[in-house]
Design an enzyme around this catalytic site. Structure first.
Site, short mmCIF file in Angstrom:
data_model
loop_
_atom_site.label_atom_id
_atom_site.label_comp_id
_atom_site.label_asym_id
_atom_site.label_seq_id
_atom_site.Cartn_x
_atom_site.Cartn_y
_atom_site.Cartn_z
N ASP A 141 45.24 49.94 36.61
CA ASP A 141 44.60 49.13 37.65
C ASP A 141 45.35 47.82 37.83
OD1 ASP A 141 42.59 50.79 38.34
OD2 ASP A 141 41.07 49.84 37.09
N LYS A 163 42.76 49.35 41.95
CA LYS A 163 41.61 48.92 42.73
C LYS A 163 41.74 47.43 43.03
CE LYS A 163 38.54 52.06 40.36
NZ LYS A 163 37.47 52.11 39.38
N MET A 274 33.54 38.89 39.23
CA MET A 274 33.53 39.35 40.63
C MET A 274 32.57 38.50 41.45
SD MET A 274 33.54 43.47 40.01
CE MET A 274 32.36 43.51 38.68
N1 SAH Z 1 36.63 45.02 32.61
C1 SAH Z 1 37.01 43.70 33.01
C2 SAH Z 1 36.22 43.19 34.18
C3 SAH Z 1 36.42 44.00 35.43
S1 SAH Z 1 35.59 43.31 36.80
C4 SAH Z 1 36.91 42.77 31.81
O1 SAH Z 1 36.29 43.09 30.80
O2 SAH Z 1 37.48 41.68 31.88
C5 SAH Z 1 36.87 42.38 37.55
C6 SAH Z 1 36.58 40.91 37.42
O3 SAH Z 1 36.99 40.44 36.15
C7 SAH Z 1 37.32 40.04 38.39
O4 SAH Z 1 36.70 40.03 39.66
C8 SAH Z 1 37.20 38.70 37.71
O5 SAH Z 1 35.90 38.18 37.84
C9 SAH Z 1 37.39 39.09 36.26
N2 SAH Z 1 38.78 38.96 35.81
C10 SAH Z 1 39.52 39.91 35.22
N3 SAH Z 1 40.74 39.44 34.88
C11 SAH Z 1 40.75 38.15 35.27
C12 SAH Z 1 41.73 37.11 35.19
N4 SAH Z 1 42.92 37.32 34.63
N5 SAH Z 1 41.41 35.90 35.70
C13 SAH Z 1 40.22 35.68 36.24
N6 SAH Z 1 39.27 36.62 36.36
C14 SAH Z 1 39.52 37.83 35.86
#
Ligand code: SAH
Length: 385
Positions: A141, A163, A274
Protein backbone atom coordinates in the site's frame (compact mmCIF):
# COMPACT_ATOMS: atom_id res chain seq x y z
CA UNK A 1 30.06 -11.96 8.79
CA UNK A 2 28.53 -10.72 5.57
CA UNK A 3 30.09 -9.16 2.50
CA UNK A 4 28.18 -7.01 0.05
CA UNK A 5 29.36 -8.03 -3.42
CA UNK A 6 28.35 -6.79 -6.85
CA UNK A 7 27.18 -9.84 -8.80
CA UNK A 8 26.56 -8.07 -12.12
CA UNK A 9 27.69 -10.29 -14.98
CA UNK A 10 29.08 -12.94 -12.59
CA UNK A 11 28.55 -16.63 -13.21
CA UNK A 12 26.58 -18.02 -10.30
CA UNK A 13 25.83 -21.72 -9.95
CA UNK A 14 22.91 -22.55 -7.66
CA UNK A 15 22.68 -26.15 -6.51
CA UNK A 16 19.46 -27.52 -5.05
CA UNK A 17 15.81 -28.33 -5.68
CA UNK A 18 14.11 -26.03 -8.16
CA UNK A 19 11.41 -25.06 -5.67
CA UNK A 20 13.78 -24.53 -2.77
CA UNK A 21 16.22 -22.52 -4.90
CA UNK A 22 13.66 -20.26 -6.58
CA UNK A 23 14.13 -17.32 -4.21
CA UNK A 24 17.92 -17.49 -4.36
CA UNK A 25 17.79 -17.72 -8.18
CA UNK A 26 15.38 -14.77 -8.43
CA UNK A 27 17.64 -12.65 -6.24
CA UNK A 28 20.78 -13.31 -8.26
CA UNK A 29 18.90 -12.69 -11.51
CA UNK A 30 17.65 -9.37 -10.09
CA UNK A 31 21.24 -8.54 -9.14
CA UNK A 32 22.35 -9.03 -12.75
CA UNK A 33 24.20 -12.35 -12.36
CA UNK A 34 24.35 -15.07 -15.02
CA UNK A 35 22.68 -17.90 -13.18
CA UNK A 36 22.87 -21.64 -13.78
CA UNK A 37 20.41 -23.67 -11.75
CA UNK A 38 21.76 -27.15 -11.15
CA UNK A 39 18.51 -28.77 -10.07
CA UNK A 40 18.42 -31.93 -8.02
CA UNK A 41 14.73 -32.64 -8.63
CA UNK A 42 14.06 -32.14 -12.33
CA UNK A 43 13.33 -28.96 -14.23
CA UNK A 44 11.63 -26.01 -12.53
CA UNK A 45 7.82 -25.94 -12.72
CA UNK A 46 7.75 -22.51 -14.28
CA UNK A 47 10.04 -21.53 -17.13
CA UNK A 48 12.84 -19.23 -16.07
CA UNK A 49 13.77 -17.23 -19.15
CA UNK A 50 17.03 -15.78 -17.96
CA UNK A 51 18.32 -18.83 -16.13
CA UNK A 52 20.25 -21.76 -17.56
CA UNK A 53 18.89 -25.03 -16.24
CA UNK A 54 21.01 -28.18 -15.86
CA UNK A 55 20.06 -31.48 -14.21
CA UNK A 56 22.39 -32.22 -11.30
CA UNK A 57 25.11 -34.76 -12.19
CA UNK A 58 25.81 -37.70 -9.90
CA UNK A 59 28.40 -36.99 -7.18
CA UNK A 60 30.90 -39.33 -8.85
CA UNK A 61 30.55 -37.70 -12.28
CA UNK A 62 33.66 -35.61 -11.78
CA UNK A 63 34.02 -34.35 -15.33
CA UNK A 64 30.40 -33.10 -15.44
CA UNK A 65 30.85 -31.40 -12.08
CA UNK A 66 34.10 -29.77 -13.15
CA UNK A 67 32.37 -28.36 -16.24
CA UNK A 68 29.84 -26.71 -13.94
CA UNK A 69 32.06 -25.57 -11.11
CA UNK A 70 35.11 -24.55 -13.16
CA UNK A 71 33.65 -21.44 -14.81
CA UNK A 72 31.65 -20.39 -11.72
CA UNK A 73 32.42 -17.29 -9.69
CA UNK A 74 30.48 -18.70 -6.77
CA UNK A 75 28.51 -21.87 -6.06
CA UNK A 76 25.45 -21.48 -3.84
CA UNK A 77 24.12 -24.56 -2.04
CA UNK A 78 20.46 -24.52 -1.22
CA UNK A 79 19.35 -28.04 -0.35
CA UNK A 80 21.48 -30.62 -2.23
CA UNK A 81 22.03 -34.05 -0.67
CA UNK A 82 25.22 -34.30 1.38
CA UNK A 83 27.29 -36.49 -1.02
CA UNK A 84 26.79 -34.08 -3.95
CA UNK A 85 27.41 -31.07 -1.79
CA UNK A 86 30.59 -32.52 -0.26
CA UNK A 87 31.99 -33.40 -3.68
CA UNK A 88 31.29 -29.90 -5.05
CA UNK A 89 32.88 -28.30 -1.98
CA UNK A 90 35.98 -30.39 -2.59
CA UNK A 91 36.19 -29.50 -6.30
CA UNK A 92 35.48 -25.82 -5.65
CA UNK A 93 38.27 -25.82 -3.08
CA UNK A 94 40.75 -27.15 -5.65
CA UNK A 95 39.54 -24.63 -8.25
CA UNK A 96 39.45 -21.73 -5.76
CA UNK A 97 35.79 -21.07 -6.47
CA UNK A 98 33.80 -19.51 -3.62
CA UNK A 99 30.92 -21.45 -2.06
CA UNK A 100 28.12 -20.38 0.20
CA UNK A 101 24.90 -21.77 1.62
CA UNK A 102 21.38 -20.36 1.65
CA UNK A 103 18.24 -21.59 3.36
CA UNK A 104 15.70 -23.03 0.91
CA UNK A 105 12.50 -21.14 0.19
CA UNK A 106 9.27 -22.40 1.70
CA UNK A 107 7.61 -24.88 -0.60
CA UNK A 108 4.13 -24.56 0.89
CA UNK A 109 2.45 -21.30 -0.02
CA UNK A 110 1.47 -18.96 2.79
CA UNK A 111 0.45 -15.36 3.41
CA UNK A 112 2.16 -13.05 5.90
CA UNK A 113 0.35 -9.84 6.80
CA UNK A 114 3.17 -7.45 7.59
CA UNK A 115 2.89 -4.14 9.39
CA UNK A 116 5.30 -1.73 7.75
CA UNK A 117 5.21 1.04 10.34
CA UNK A 118 4.54 4.67 9.48
CA UNK A 119 6.68 4.84 6.35
CA UNK A 120 10.31 4.88 7.32
CA UNK A 121 12.20 1.65 6.57
CA UNK A 122 14.01 1.90 9.91
CA UNK A 123 10.70 1.45 11.69
CA UNK A 124 10.09 -1.97 10.17
CA UNK A 125 10.50 -4.74 12.71
CA UNK A 126 13.28 -7.28 12.32
CA UNK A 127 10.61 -9.88 11.63
CA UNK A 128 9.02 -7.71 8.94
CA UNK A 129 12.39 -7.41 7.22
CA UNK A 130 12.84 -11.20 7.36
CA UNK A 131 9.37 -11.78 5.88
CA UNK A 132 10.10 -9.36 3.02
CA UNK A 133 13.45 -11.04 2.37
CA UNK A 134 11.70 -14.40 2.04
CA UNK A 135 8.85 -13.19 -0.17
CA UNK A 136 8.08 -14.30 -3.72
CA UNK A 137 5.54 -11.51 -4.10
CA UNK A 138 4.72 -8.38 -2.08
CA UNK A 139 1.37 -6.61 -2.34
CA UNK A 140 1.89 -3.18 -0.85
CA UNK A 141 0.00 0.00 0.00
CA UNK A 142 0.91 3.64 -0.31
CA UNK A 143 1.60 4.24 3.38
CA UNK A 144 3.96 1.30 3.76
CA UNK A 145 7.72 1.96 3.50
CA UNK A 146 8.01 1.57 -0.26
CA UNK A 147 11.23 3.44 -1.11
CA UNK A 148 13.57 0.58 -0.24
CA UNK A 149 11.22 -2.22 -1.12
CA UNK A 150 13.26 -3.63 -4.00
CA UNK A 151 16.26 -3.98 -1.71
CA UNK A 152 14.22 -5.35 1.19
CA UNK A 153 12.45 -7.92 -0.98
CA UNK A 154 15.15 -8.70 -3.56
CA UNK A 155 13.53 -11.89 -4.88
CA UNK A 156 9.97 -10.64 -4.96
CA UNK A 157 7.58 -9.38 -7.55
CA UNK A 158 6.32 -6.05 -6.20
CA UNK A 159 2.65 -5.25 -6.75
CA UNK A 160 1.18 -1.86 -5.85
CA UNK A 161 -2.41 -2.30 -4.74
CA UNK A 162 -2.06 1.24 -3.41
CA UNK A 163 -5.00 2.64 -1.65
CA UNK A 164 -5.32 6.36 -1.36
CA UNK A 165 -8.23 8.00 0.46
CA UNK A 166 -11.44 7.34 -1.48
CA UNK A 167 -9.51 5.62 -4.24
CA UNK A 168 -8.86 1.89 -4.17
CA UNK A 169 -7.40 0.85 -7.52
CA UNK A 170 -7.64 -2.80 -6.50
CA UNK A 171 -10.83 -3.62 -4.62
CA UNK A 172 -10.47 -5.21 -1.20
CA UNK A 173 -12.08 -8.49 -2.30
CA UNK A 174 -9.74 -8.67 -5.29
CA UNK A 175 -6.74 -8.14 -3.02
CA UNK A 176 -7.92 -11.00 -0.83
CA UNK A 177 -8.35 -13.21 -3.89
CA UNK A 178 -4.85 -12.34 -5.11
CA UNK A 179 -3.35 -13.31 -1.74
CA UNK A 180 -5.20 -16.63 -1.73
CA UNK A 181 -4.41 -17.45 -5.38
CA UNK A 182 -0.69 -16.77 -5.04
CA UNK A 183 -0.39 -18.77 -1.81
CA UNK A 184 -2.25 -21.66 -3.44
CA UNK A 185 0.27 -21.52 -6.26
CA UNK A 186 2.95 -22.24 -3.63
CA UNK A 187 4.30 -18.72 -3.22
CA UNK A 188 5.41 -16.94 -0.06
CA UNK A 189 3.11 -13.94 -0.15
CA UNK A 190 3.63 -10.76 1.86
CA UNK A 191 0.83 -8.26 2.28
CA UNK A 192 2.65 -5.10 3.39
CA UNK A 193 0.59 -2.36 5.00
CA UNK A 194 1.33 0.95 6.63
CA UNK A 195 1.48 0.93 10.42
CA UNK A 196 -0.09 -2.12 12.01
CA UNK A 197 -2.21 -4.43 9.85
CA UNK A 198 -4.93 -4.69 12.48
CA UNK A 199 -5.32 -0.95 13.13
CA UNK A 200 -7.71 0.39 10.48
CA UNK A 201 -5.82 -1.75 8.02
CA UNK A 202 -8.40 -4.35 6.99
CA UNK A 203 -5.86 -6.97 8.02
CA UNK A 204 -8.55 -8.87 9.87
CA UNK A 205 -10.55 -9.31 6.68
CA UNK A 206 -7.51 -10.55 4.80
CA UNK A 207 -6.65 -12.99 7.57
CA UNK A 208 -10.21 -14.39 7.54
CA UNK A 209 -10.21 -14.66 3.74
CA UNK A 210 -7.03 -16.76 3.93
CA UNK A 211 -8.40 -18.96 6.69
CA UNK A 212 -11.67 -19.46 4.78
CA UNK A 213 -9.66 -20.57 1.78
CA UNK A 214 -7.54 -22.94 3.88
CA UNK A 215 -4.40 -20.86 3.26
CA UNK A 216 -1.79 -20.55 5.99
CA UNK A 217 -1.60 -17.00 7.28
CA UNK A 218 0.31 -15.20 10.01
CA UNK A 219 0.60 -11.62 11.17
CA UNK A 220 3.72 -9.55 11.82
CA UNK A 221 2.53 -6.54 13.81
CA UNK A 222 3.82 -3.11 12.94
CA UNK A 223 4.52 0.22 14.61
CA UNK A 224 1.17 1.99 14.40
CA UNK A 225 1.00 5.61 13.31
CA UNK A 226 -1.54 6.12 16.09
CA UNK A 227 1.31 6.15 18.60
CA UNK A 228 4.38 6.66 16.42
CA UNK A 229 3.34 9.75 14.45
CA UNK A 230 2.57 11.82 17.56
CA UNK A 231 5.95 10.63 18.88
CA UNK A 232 7.59 11.88 15.68
CA UNK A 233 7.08 15.42 16.94
CA UNK A 234 7.53 14.59 20.60
CA UNK A 235 3.94 14.09 21.72
CA UNK A 236 3.59 11.17 24.15
CA UNK A 237 0.06 9.72 23.93
CA UNK A 238 0.10 9.20 27.71
CA UNK A 239 1.99 11.28 30.24
CA UNK A 240 2.07 10.88 33.99
CA UNK A 241 -0.19 13.45 35.57
CA UNK A 242 -1.72 14.55 32.24
CA UNK A 243 -3.33 11.54 30.62
CA UNK A 244 -3.61 7.92 31.58
CA UNK A 245 -5.70 6.80 28.63
CA UNK A 246 -5.77 7.29 24.91
CA UNK A 247 -8.48 6.50 22.43
CA UNK A 248 -7.78 5.97 18.75
CA UNK A 249 -10.63 6.71 16.39
CA UNK A 250 -11.06 6.73 12.65
CA UNK A 251 -12.28 9.95 11.12
CA UNK A 252 -12.93 8.27 7.79
CA UNK A 253 -16.62 8.17 8.58
CA UNK A 254 -18.12 10.93 10.68
CA UNK A 255 -18.26 9.82 14.32
CA UNK A 256 -21.78 10.02 15.74
CA UNK A 257 -22.72 12.62 18.36
CA UNK A 258 -23.03 9.81 20.90
CA UNK A 259 -19.48 8.65 20.15
CA UNK A 260 -18.08 12.17 20.43
CA UNK A 261 -19.99 12.66 23.65
CA UNK A 262 -18.48 9.46 25.03
CA UNK A 263 -15.00 10.54 24.00
CA UNK A 264 -15.38 13.92 25.66
CA UNK A 265 -16.57 12.31 28.87
CA UNK A 266 -13.90 9.61 28.93
CA UNK A 267 -11.07 12.14 29.09
CA UNK A 268 -7.51 11.20 28.20
CA UNK A 269 -5.90 11.67 24.81
CA UNK A 270 -7.87 11.46 21.57
CA UNK A 271 -5.97 10.30 18.49
CA UNK A 272 -7.71 10.56 15.14
CA UNK A 273 -6.50 8.67 12.08
CA UNK A 274 -7.86 9.53 8.62
CA UNK A 275 -9.26 12.62 10.29
CA UNK A 276 -8.49 15.45 7.86
CA UNK A 277 -11.72 15.36 5.88
CA UNK A 278 -14.04 15.31 8.87
CA UNK A 279 -11.90 17.38 11.22
CA UNK A 280 -14.39 20.20 11.53
CA UNK A 281 -17.29 17.91 12.43
CA UNK A 282 -15.11 16.06 14.97
CA UNK A 283 -13.80 19.23 16.63
CA UNK A 284 -17.20 20.96 16.82
CA UNK A 285 -18.80 17.76 18.08
CA UNK A 286 -16.26 17.49 20.89
CA UNK A 287 -16.85 21.14 21.80
CA UNK A 288 -20.63 20.59 21.83
CA UNK A 289 -19.99 17.64 24.11
CA UNK A 290 -18.39 20.02 26.58
CA UNK A 291 -14.67 19.82 25.91
CA UNK A 292 -12.66 22.92 26.72
CA UNK A 293 -11.87 24.95 23.54
CA UNK A 294 -8.40 25.58 25.02
CA UNK A 295 -7.55 21.88 24.99
CA UNK A 296 -4.21 21.61 23.16
CA UNK A 297 -4.38 19.91 19.80
CA UNK A 298 -1.93 19.04 17.05
CA UNK A 299 -1.93 17.69 13.54
CA UNK A 300 1.16 15.80 12.37
CA UNK A 301 1.31 15.34 8.61
CA UNK A 302 3.52 12.89 6.72
CA UNK A 303 5.19 11.63 9.89
CA UNK A 304 8.77 10.39 9.43
CA UNK A 305 9.06 11.78 5.91
CA UNK A 306 11.37 14.64 4.94
CA UNK A 307 8.33 16.87 4.66
CA UNK A 308 6.88 16.09 8.08
CA UNK A 309 4.91 19.06 9.39
CA UNK A 310 3.50 19.57 12.86
CA UNK A 311 0.75 22.10 13.46
CA UNK A 312 -0.05 23.01 17.04
CA UNK A 313 -3.39 24.52 17.87
CA UNK A 314 -6.28 24.36 20.33
CA UNK A 315 -9.50 22.45 19.96
CA UNK A 316 -11.49 25.65 19.47
CA UNK A 317 -9.43 26.78 16.48
CA UNK A 318 -8.15 23.43 15.22
CA UNK A 319 -10.46 23.08 12.22
CA UNK A 320 -9.84 26.70 11.08
CA UNK A 321 -6.07 26.36 11.45
CA UNK A 322 -6.04 23.08 9.57
CA UNK A 323 -8.05 24.57 6.72
CA UNK A 324 -5.93 27.70 6.52
CA UNK A 325 -2.68 25.74 6.50
CA UNK A 326 -4.14 23.27 4.01
CA UNK A 327 -3.43 20.31 6.20
CA UNK A 328 -3.55 17.17 4.08
CA UNK A 329 -3.68 13.41 4.51
CA UNK A 330 -1.84 11.37 5.74
CA UNK A 331 -2.03 13.08 9.08
CA UNK A 332 -2.62 12.14 12.69
CA UNK A 333 -4.65 14.47 14.89
CA UNK A 334 -3.95 14.52 18.62
CA UNK A 335 -6.27 16.24 21.07
CA UNK A 336 -5.43 16.48 24.75
CA UNK A 337 -3.15 17.92 27.38
CA UNK A 338 -0.26 15.69 26.25
CA UNK A 339 0.19 17.94 23.19
CA UNK A 340 1.66 20.57 25.51
CA UNK A 341 4.57 18.22 26.30
CA UNK A 342 5.89 18.38 22.72
CA UNK A 343 9.26 20.12 22.45
CA UNK A 344 8.02 21.46 19.12
CA UNK A 345 5.39 23.49 20.89
CA UNK A 346 8.01 25.69 22.50
CA UNK A 347 9.49 26.17 19.04
CA UNK A 348 6.12 27.09 17.63
CA UNK A 349 5.69 29.73 20.28
CA UNK A 350 9.13 31.10 19.41
CA UNK A 351 8.20 31.18 15.75
CA UNK A 352 5.13 33.21 16.62
CA UNK A 353 7.26 35.68 18.59
CA UNK A 354 9.30 36.26 15.45
CA UNK A 355 6.09 36.84 13.50
CA UNK A 356 7.16 35.58 10.10
CA UNK A 357 5.03 36.57 7.12
CA UNK A 358 2.95 33.41 7.09
CA UNK A 359 1.89 33.98 10.68
CA UNK A 360 0.17 37.28 9.98
CA UNK A 361 -3.22 35.77 10.44
CA UNK A 362 -2.32 34.14 13.73
CA UNK A 363 -2.49 35.43 17.23
CA UNK A 364 -0.78 33.50 20.02
CA UNK A 365 -4.13 32.85 21.64
CA UNK A 366 -5.76 31.56 18.54
CA UNK A 367 -3.12 29.12 17.41
CA UNK A 368 0.34 27.90 18.06
CA UNK A 369 1.48 26.71 14.73
CA UNK A 370 4.79 25.44 13.51
CA UNK A 371 5.32 25.09 9.81
CA UNK A 372 8.82 23.71 10.18
CA UNK A 373 9.39 20.43 8.48
CA UNK A 374 10.93 18.72 11.45
CA UNK A 375 12.87 15.50 11.16
CA UNK A 376 12.02 13.13 14.01
CA UNK A 377 15.69 13.00 14.96
CA UNK A 378 15.44 16.62 16.05
CA UNK A 379 13.04 15.56 18.73
CA UNK A 380 15.36 12.80 19.84
CA UNK A 381 18.27 15.24 19.89
CA UNK A 382 16.41 17.68 22.04
CA UNK A 383 15.29 15.04 24.49
CA UNK A 384 18.94 14.24 25.32
CA UNK A 385 20.54 15.08 28.67
N1 SAH B 1 -2.72 0.70 9.90
C1 SAH B 1 -2.26 2.05 9.97
C2 SAH B 1 -3.37 3.05 9.84
C3 SAH B 1 -4.08 2.99 8.52
S1 SAH B 1 -5.28 4.25 8.35
C4 SAH B 1 -1.46 2.25 11.25
O1 SAH B 1 -1.52 1.43 12.17
O2 SAH B 1 -0.74 3.24 11.34
C5 SAH B 1 -4.37 5.48 7.49
C6 SAH B 1 -4.14 6.67 8.38
O3 SAH B 1 -3.02 6.45 9.22
C7 SAH B 1 -3.82 7.94 7.65
O4 SAH B 1 -4.97 8.57 7.14
C8 SAH B 1 -3.19 8.74 8.76
O5 SAH B 1 -4.18 9.21 9.66
C9 SAH B 1 -2.40 7.68 9.48
N2 SAH B 1 -1.00 7.62 9.03
C10 SAH B 1 -0.35 6.53 8.60
N3 SAH B 1 0.94 6.80 8.32
C11 SAH B 1 1.10 8.12 8.59
C12 SAH B 1 2.21 9.01 8.53
N4 SAH B 1 3.41 8.59 8.12
N5 SAH B 1 2.02 10.29 8.88
C13 SAH B 1 0.83 10.72 9.30
N6 SAH B 1 -0.26 9.93 9.37
C14 SAH B 1 -0.12 8.64 9.05
Amino acid sequence: MQLDLDVTGRKVVVLGSAAGARRCVARFVRGGARVTLVATDGPPGTRLDTVRYVAAPAPDDTSALLRLVGPAWIVVFVDPAAPLRDRVVELAGHLRVMTTTEAPAETVGAVTLVGGGPGRAGLLTVEAVAALGAADVVFYDRLAPTDDLAALAPAAELVDVGKTPFHHPVEQRSIEQLLVDRARAGQSVVRLKGGDPFVFGRGGEEMLACLDAGVRVRVVPGVSSAVAVPAACGIPVTHRGLSHAFTVISGHQRPSEAELDGLARLGGTIVVLMGVVNLEQIATGLLRAGMDPDTPAAVVERGYSDSQRSTFSRLGSLADDARRLQVASPAVVVIGAVVSVAPGLADAARVLDDLPAWADALTPDAALTSEDARAPDDVADRSGP
